[in-house]
Motif scaffolding. Structure first.
Motif, PDB file in Angstrom:
ATOM      1  N   MET A 220       0.850  -1.181   0.000  1.00 38.16           N
ATOM      2  CA  MET A 220       0.000   0.000   0.000  1.00 38.16           C
ATOM      3  C   MET A 220       0.888   1.234   0.000  1.00 38.16           C
ATOM      4  O   MET A 220       1.929   1.254   0.658  1.00 38.16           O
ATOM      5  CB  MET A 220      -0.884  -0.019   1.237  1.00 38.16           C
ATOM      6  N   ARG A 221       0.465   2.248  -0.691  1.00 38.66           N
ATOM      7  CA  ARG A 221       1.248   3.474  -0.789  1.00 38.66           C
ATOM      8  C   ARG A 221       0.381   4.648  -0.366  1.00 38.66           C
ATOM      9  O   ARG A 221      -0.738   4.806  -0.843  1.00 38.66           O
ATOM     10  CB  ARG A 221       1.722   3.657  -2.224  1.00 38.66           C
ATOM     11  N   LEU A 222       0.916   5.485   0.540  1.00 37.03           N
ATOM     12  CA  LEU A 222       0.182   6.660   1.002  1.00 37.03           C
ATOM     13  C   LEU A 222       0.310   7.792  -0.003  1.00 37.03           C
ATOM     14  O   LEU A 222       1.319   7.916  -0.698  1.00 37.03           O
ATOM     15  CB  LEU A 222       0.731   7.133   2.345  1.00 37.03           C
TER      16      LEU A 222
ATOM     17  N   GLU B 250      -6.649   9.371   3.766  1.00 39.47           N
ATOM     18  CA  GLU B 250      -6.652   8.596   2.521  1.00 39.47           C
ATOM     19  C   GLU B 250      -8.063   8.449   1.955  1.00 39.47           C
ATOM     20  O   GLU B 250      -8.226   8.273   0.763  1.00 39.47           O
ATOM     21  CB  GLU B 250      -6.028   7.220   2.746  1.00 39.47           C
ATOM     22  N   GLY B 251      -9.057   8.510   2.837  1.00 39.24           N
ATOM     23  CA  GLY B 251     -10.435   8.414   2.382  1.00 39.24           C
ATOM     24  C   GLY B 251     -10.832   6.988   2.048  1.00 39.24           C
ATOM     25  O   GLY B 251     -10.005   6.084   2.005  1.00 39.24           O
ATOM     26  N   PRO B 252     -12.126   6.807   1.805  1.00 39.99           N
ATOM     27  CA  PRO B 252     -12.609   5.465   1.492  1.00 39.99           C
ATOM     28  C   PRO B 252     -12.180   5.046   0.090  1.00 39.99           C
ATOM     29  O   PRO B 252     -11.846   5.879  -0.739  1.00 39.99           O
ATOM     30  CB  PRO B 252     -14.129   5.610   1.572  1.00 39.99           C
ATOM     31  N   GLY B 253     -12.202   3.780  -0.120  1.00 40.22           N
ATOM     32  CA  GLY B 253     -11.876   3.292  -1.450  1.00 40.22           C
ATOM     33  C   GLY B 253     -11.025   2.052  -1.393  1.00 40.22           C
ATOM     34  O   GLY B 253     -10.414   1.740  -0.382  1.00 40.22           O
ATOM     35  N   ASP B 254     -11.014   1.357  -2.487  1.00 38.88           N
ATOM     36  CA  ASP B 254     -10.243   0.132  -2.591  1.00 38.88           C
ATOM     37  C   ASP B 254      -8.813   0.442  -2.999  1.00 38.88           C
ATOM     38  O   ASP B 254      -8.517   1.495  -3.569  1.00 38.88           O
ATOM     39  CB  ASP B 254     -10.881  -0.801  -3.623  1.00 38.88           C
ATOM     40  N   VAL B 255      -7.928  -0.517  -2.735  1.00 35.10           N
ATOM     41  CA  VAL B 255      -6.528  -0.388  -3.115  1.00 35.10           C
ATOM     42  C   VAL B 255      -6.400  -0.356  -4.638  1.00 35.10           C
ATOM     43  O   VAL B 255      -5.561   0.343  -5.187  1.00 35.10           O
ATOM     44  CB  VAL B 255      -5.692  -1.545  -2.508  1.00 35.10           C
TER      45      VAL B 255
ATOM     46  N   ALA C 126      -9.327  -9.583  -0.842  1.00 31.19           N
ATOM     47  CA  ALA C 126      -8.047  -9.846  -0.182  1.00 31.19           C
ATOM     48  C   ALA C 126      -7.263  -8.552   0.016  1.00 31.19           C
ATOM     49  O   ALA C 126      -6.662  -8.331   1.070  1.00 31.19           O
ATOM     50  CB  ALA C 126      -7.236 -10.853  -0.995  1.00 31.19           C
ATOM     51  N   LEU C 127      -7.283  -7.687  -0.981  1.00 30.13           N
ATOM     52  CA  LEU C 127      -6.579  -6.406  -0.868  1.00 30.13           C
ATOM     53  C   LEU C 127      -7.244  -5.496   0.159  1.00 30.13           C
ATOM     54  O   LEU C 127      -6.569  -4.782   0.899  1.00 30.13           O
ATOM     55  CB  LEU C 127      -6.501  -5.716  -2.228  1.00 30.13           C
ATOM     56  N   ARG C 128      -8.560  -5.520   0.228  1.00 29.43           N
ATOM     57  CA  ARG C 128      -9.288  -4.732   1.229  1.00 29.43           C
ATOM     58  C   ARG C 128      -8.910  -5.206   2.635  1.00 29.43           C
ATOM     59  O   ARG C 128      -8.673  -4.406   3.532  1.00 29.43           O
ATOM     60  CB  ARG C 128     -10.789  -4.848   0.991  1.00 29.43           C
TER      61      ARG C 128
END
Length: 149
Positions: A1-3, A84-89, A109-111
């Motif tokens: 994951m990247r900020l 970062e707010g809502p949302g998928d990777v 899996a990513l979530r």
């Protein structure tokens, strides 16, 4: 994951403000210079942190930025989630939707992995991030003195 860069700058601004004790409160411009980020970007970050109640900004003579008590004790995980707010990777529904989206297990899996990332940050506070050796380094960056001097 990247900020996002915004979240990265916000965390660095909070860390810098957490070590301000016996000095005049720094201005947004001074914090931006110390953290080596553009002033305009730092100003947007400070405005958002102020809106969240984590930073207090005073204008004029004797003004500057100060970390609130809420800012000192805020959860890094909670803050990163907020910024970062809502949302998928991954964006399965983008301009070219993924053909696997109706039966894909990767998205879930990513979530789950992203939530584990946030959960690992949940117990950490801004104050904890500035424990030694980080705190002395933050002080030296803004004062121009090497750590320990």
């Amino acid at each position: 994951m990247r900020l996002t860069r915004f979240t990265d700058v916000a965390l660095r601004v909070l860390m810098r403000l957490a070590v301000v004790e016996n000095e005049d409160p720094p201005t947004t411009r001074e914090v931006a210079a110390a953290m080596e980020v553009p002033y305009s970007h730092a100003a947007k970050v400070v405005a958002r942190l102020q809106h969240l109640g984590l930073v207090e900004a005073r204008r004029g003579r004797g003004g500057g930025l100060a970390l609130t008590s809420r800012g000192r004790s805020t959860s890094i995980g909670g803050l990163v989630r907020e910024l970062e707010g809502p949302g998928d990777v991954v964006d399965c529904e983008g301009t070219t939707p993924c053909p696997l989206r109706s039966a894909c297990r990767l998205r879930g899996a990513l979530r789950e992995a992203a939530e584990a990332f946030y959960a690992a940050l949940d117990p950490i506070t801004v104050t904890e991030l500035t424990a030694s050796p980080t705190g002395p380094l933050l002080i030296s960056i803004s004062s121009g003195r090497p750590p320990g001097h």
